[in-house]
Design an enzyme around this catalytic site. Structure first.
Site, PDB file in Angstrom:
ATOM      1  N   SER A   1      31.392  37.849  39.745  1.00  0.00           N
ATOM      2  CA  SER A   1      31.219  37.121  41.011  1.00  0.00           C
ATOM      3  C   SER A   1      29.718  37.004  41.218  1.00  0.00           C
ATOM      4  O   SER A   1      28.951  37.740  40.581  1.00  0.00           O
ATOM      5  CB  SER A   1      31.836  37.948  42.149  1.00  0.00           C
ATOM      6  OG  SER A   1      31.391  37.477  43.408  1.00  0.00           O
TER       7      SER A   1
ATOM      8  N   TYR B   1      33.683  45.847  46.425  1.00  0.00           N
ATOM      9  CA  TYR B   1      33.618  44.598  45.654  1.00  0.00           C
ATOM     10  C   TYR B   1      32.256  44.454  44.959  1.00  0.00           C
ATOM     11  O   TYR B   1      32.189  44.224  43.746  1.00  0.00           O
ATOM     12  CB  TYR B   1      33.875  43.423  46.592  1.00  0.00           C
ATOM     13  CG  TYR B   1      34.126  42.115  45.873  1.00  0.00           C
ATOM     14  CD1 TYR B   1      35.245  41.959  45.063  1.00  0.00           C
ATOM     15  CD2 TYR B   1      33.265  41.031  46.018  1.00  0.00           C
ATOM     16  CE1 TYR B   1      35.494  40.757  44.414  1.00  0.00           C
ATOM     17  CE2 TYR B   1      33.505  39.829  45.382  1.00  0.00           C
ATOM     18  CZ  TYR B   1      34.614  39.694  44.572  1.00  0.00           C
ATOM     19  OH  TYR B   1      34.864  38.501  43.925  1.00  0.00           O
TER      20      TYR B   1
ATOM     21  N   LYS C   1      31.692  44.582  40.910  1.00  0.00           N
ATOM     22  CA  LYS C   1      31.290  43.326  40.260  1.00  0.00           C
ATOM     23  C   LYS C   1      29.923  43.473  39.572  1.00  0.00           C
ATOM     24  O   LYS C   1      29.679  42.849  38.539  1.00  0.00           O
ATOM     25  CB  LYS C   1      31.294  42.181  41.273  1.00  0.00           C
ATOM     26  CG  LYS C   1      32.709  41.798  41.755  1.00  0.00           C
ATOM     27  CD  LYS C   1      33.585  41.275  40.616  1.00  0.00           C
ATOM     28  CE  LYS C   1      34.935  40.769  41.089  1.00  0.00           C
ATOM     29  NZ  LYS C   1      35.755  40.218  40.000  1.00  0.00           N
TER      30      LYS C   1
HETATM   31  P1  NAP Z   1      43.559  33.664  43.349  1.00  0.00           P
HETATM   32  O1  NAP Z   1      43.672  32.189  43.572  1.00  0.00           O
HETATM   33  O2  NAP Z   1      44.052  34.588  44.380  1.00  0.00           O
HETATM   34  O3  NAP Z   1      44.224  34.002  41.925  1.00  0.00           O
HETATM   35  C1  NAP Z   1      44.235  35.305  41.412  1.00  0.00           C
HETATM   36  C2  NAP Z   1      45.528  35.512  40.679  1.00  0.00           C
HETATM   37  O4  NAP Z   1      45.495  36.820  40.060  1.00  0.00           O
HETATM   38  C3  NAP Z   1      46.730  35.501  41.634  1.00  0.00           C
HETATM   39  O5  NAP Z   1      47.783  34.739  41.084  1.00  0.00           O
HETATM   40  C4  NAP Z   1      47.082  36.977  41.723  1.00  0.00           C
HETATM   41  O6  NAP Z   1      48.441  37.216  42.011  1.00  0.00           O
HETATM   42  C5  NAP Z   1      46.723  37.449  40.326  1.00  0.00           C
HETATM   43  N1  NAP Z   1      46.648  38.907  40.242  1.00  0.00           N
HETATM   44  C6  NAP Z   1      46.410  39.791  41.237  1.00  0.00           C
HETATM   45  N2  NAP Z   1      46.508  41.038  40.763  1.00  0.00           N
HETATM   46  C7  NAP Z   1      46.827  40.939  39.453  1.00  0.00           C
HETATM   47  C8  NAP Z   1      47.090  41.887  38.442  1.00  0.00           C
HETATM   48  N3  NAP Z   1      47.073  43.205  38.692  1.00  0.00           N
HETATM   49  N4  NAP Z   1      47.394  41.433  37.202  1.00  0.00           N
HETATM   50  C9  NAP Z   1      47.432  40.111  36.934  1.00  0.00           C
HETATM   51  N5  NAP Z   1      47.215  39.162  37.867  1.00  0.00           N
HETATM   52  C10 NAP Z   1      46.913  39.576  39.115  1.00  0.00           C
HETATM   53  O7  NAP Z   1      42.031  34.077  43.137  1.00  0.00           O
HETATM   54  P2  NAP Z   1      40.790  33.399  42.349  1.00  0.00           P
HETATM   55  O8  NAP Z   1      39.997  32.582  43.292  1.00  0.00           O
HETATM   56  O9  NAP Z   1      41.205  32.827  41.068  1.00  0.00           O
HETATM   57  O10 NAP Z   1      39.908  34.723  42.134  1.00  0.00           O
HETATM   58  C11 NAP Z   1      40.275  35.733  41.307  1.00  0.00           C
HETATM   59  C12 NAP Z   1      39.074  36.271  40.534  1.00  0.00           C
HETATM   60  O11 NAP Z   1      37.920  35.436  40.731  1.00  0.00           O
HETATM   61  C13 NAP Z   1      38.676  37.664  40.951  1.00  0.00           C
HETATM   62  O12 NAP Z   1      38.216  38.386  39.832  1.00  0.00           O
HETATM   63  C14 NAP Z   1      37.543  37.409  41.928  1.00  0.00           C
HETATM   64  O13 NAP Z   1      36.694  38.505  42.080  1.00  0.00           O
HETATM   65  C15 NAP Z   1      36.865  36.224  41.281  1.00  0.00           C
HETATM   66  N6  NAP Z   1      36.077  35.448  42.229  1.00  0.00           N
HETATM   67  C16 NAP Z   1      36.655  34.610  43.122  1.00  0.00           C
HETATM   68  C17 NAP Z   1      35.860  33.916  44.031  1.00  0.00           C
HETATM   69  C18 NAP Z   1      36.446  32.980  45.051  1.00  0.00           C
HETATM   70  O14 NAP Z   1      35.738  32.619  46.021  1.00  0.00           O
HETATM   71  N7  NAP Z   1      37.683  32.543  44.902  1.00  0.00           N
HETATM   72  C19 NAP Z   1      34.459  34.105  44.014  1.00  0.00           C
HETATM   73  C20 NAP Z   1      33.911  34.972  43.085  1.00  0.00           C
HETATM   74  C21 NAP Z   1      34.713  35.648  42.188  1.00  0.00           C
HETATM   75  P3  NAP Z   1      48.874  37.497  43.563  1.00  0.00           P
HETATM   76  O15 NAP Z   1      48.500  36.271  44.317  1.00  0.00           O
HETATM   77  O16 NAP Z   1      50.334  37.735  43.431  1.00  0.00           O
HETATM   78  O17 NAP Z   1      48.089  38.703  43.989  1.00  0.00           O
END
Ligand code: NAP
Length: 265
Positions: A154, A167, A171
C-alpha cells in the site's frame, strides 16, 4: 481506454500469452481487476478468493468475453491450502509465471485502540501470508527459469497514516520483506516487487469510511488529501500489475511501485 481494458491481440504489448498467473483475493477490487487484465492480455489465470463464489463470478465474466480462466476458493491464512493450490496450478498448467499475492487486511486504530487479535491478524494476512505464498512458488519458478512475484502492500507501506498502526507497520514490513526476497532470488531470475496503491474505491475501505464518520466525510477527505483530488480506479492499478507481471519490467526487482495520485509526495 486503459491498458487493462484493452482486449488482447497478437500485437498487444505487454503480451502475457502462454504465461500462467495465480492471484489471491481476486474476487473483488484490485485483485479482480488485475486478474481480469492479465487474462485479457493472454495469461491463463487462476482466480482465487476466500469466497469461492466470488472467484467463480470473475471467471464467468471472463467467459462472457470468450476468455478461459480457472477459479478456486482459497484462504491465504491456510498455509497448506496455499501451497496445494500453487502446486495444483503448476501440475495443471505446466508453470506458474506470475504470483500476485494480494489479499490483505486493514484495522483502524492507534497503539491503545487496536485489539491484539486485530494486530495479530494484520501480521498474519499482510506479511506472513505473502511469505507462505512466495515460499510455495519460488521452487517452481527457479525450476522453470524465473517468474514475477507481485506482493500487494500500500502507499501506507512507504508513509505513515494517522491512527493506523497495524496497517502501516505491516505494510512497511511487507515492502521490506519483498526487497529482501528480491535480493535473495535475483540470481534465479525471480523478480519481486510490491504494489503500493493509494485510495482505490473498493469495499476494502469500508472500515476507514466508518472511522472517518461516513461516506460524505470520506469523499471530502479524498478530495482534500489526494493531490489529484480523486480516488484511483482499479483499472489504473491493474495497468501497473500488467507492467510488473510482464516483460515490460524484466530489469525491475525489489521496487515498491506507488500509484496514489501523489498522496505520499
Ligand atoms: P477488496 O475489494 O475488499 O477485495 C479483497 C478480496 O480479498 C475480497 O474478495 C476479500 O474477501 C478477499 N479476502 C479477504 N480475506 C482473505 C483471505 N484470508 N484469503 C483470501 N482472500 C481474502 O479489496 P482491494 O481493494 O482489492 O484491496 C485488497 C488489498 O489491496 C489489500 O492487501 C489492501 O491492503 C490493498 N490495498 C487496497 C487499497 C484500496 O484503497 N482499495 C489501497 C492500498 C492497498 P471478503 O470480501 O469476503 O473479505
Amino acid at each position: 481506454m486503459t491498458l487493462a481494458e484493452t482486449p488482447f491481440t497478437a500485437q498487444c504489448f505487454p503480451a502475457l500469452d502462454g504465461k500462467v498467473a495465480l492471484v489471491t483475493g481476486a474476487g473483488s477490487g484490485i485483485g479482480r481487476a488485475g486478474a481480469m487484465a492479465m487474462a485479457r492480455h493472454g495469461a491463463k489465470v487462476v482466480v482465487t478468493d476466500l469466497d469461492a463464489d466470488k472467484a467463480a463470478q470473475v471467471v464467468e465474466e471472463l467467459q462472457l468475453e470468450g476468455i478461459n480462466a480457472a477459479s478456486a476458493g482459497l484462504d491465504v491464512t491456510d498455509d497448506d491450502a496455499v501451497s496445494a493450490e500453487i502446486d495444483k496450478t503448476v501440475k495443471t498448467y505446466g508453470s506458474i509465471d506470475v504470483l500476485h499475492s494480494h489479499a490483505g487486511y486493514q484495522i483502524e486504530g492507534n497503539l491503545e485502540q487496536v485489539p491484539l487479535e486485530g494486530m495479530d491478524l494484520s501480521w498474519r494476512l499482510n506479511v506472513r501470508s505473502h511469505f507462505i505464498a512466495a515460499r510455495a512458488t519460488v521452487g517452481h519458478m527457479r525450476a522453470q527459469g524465473g517468474g514475477s512475484i507481485i506482493v500487494t502492500s500500500s502507499n501506507s507501506g512507504v508513509q505513515y497514516d494517522r491512527e493506523m498502526i497495524a496497517y502501516a507497520t505491516t505494510k512497511h514490513a511487507v515492502v521490506a520483506m519483498t526487497r529482501q526476497m528480491a535480493a535473495d532470488y535475483a540470481k534465479d531470475n525471480i523478480r519481486f516487487n510490491s504494489l503500493c496503491p493509494g485510495f482505490i474505491d473498493t469495499p476494502f475501505n469500508a472500515g476507514f469510511e466508518t472511522q472517518m464518520g461516513g461516506r460524505d466525510k470520506l469523499e471530502r477527505y479524498v478530495a482534500k488529501t489526494i493531490p489529484m483530488g480523486r480516488w484511483g480506479t482499479t483499472d489504473e492499478i491493474s495497468d501497473s500489475i500488467l507492467f510488473l507481471a510482464s516483460d515490460m519490467s524484466t530489469f525491475m526487482t525489489g521496487h515498491a511501485l506507488v500509484i496514489d495520485g501523489g498522496e505520499c509526495i
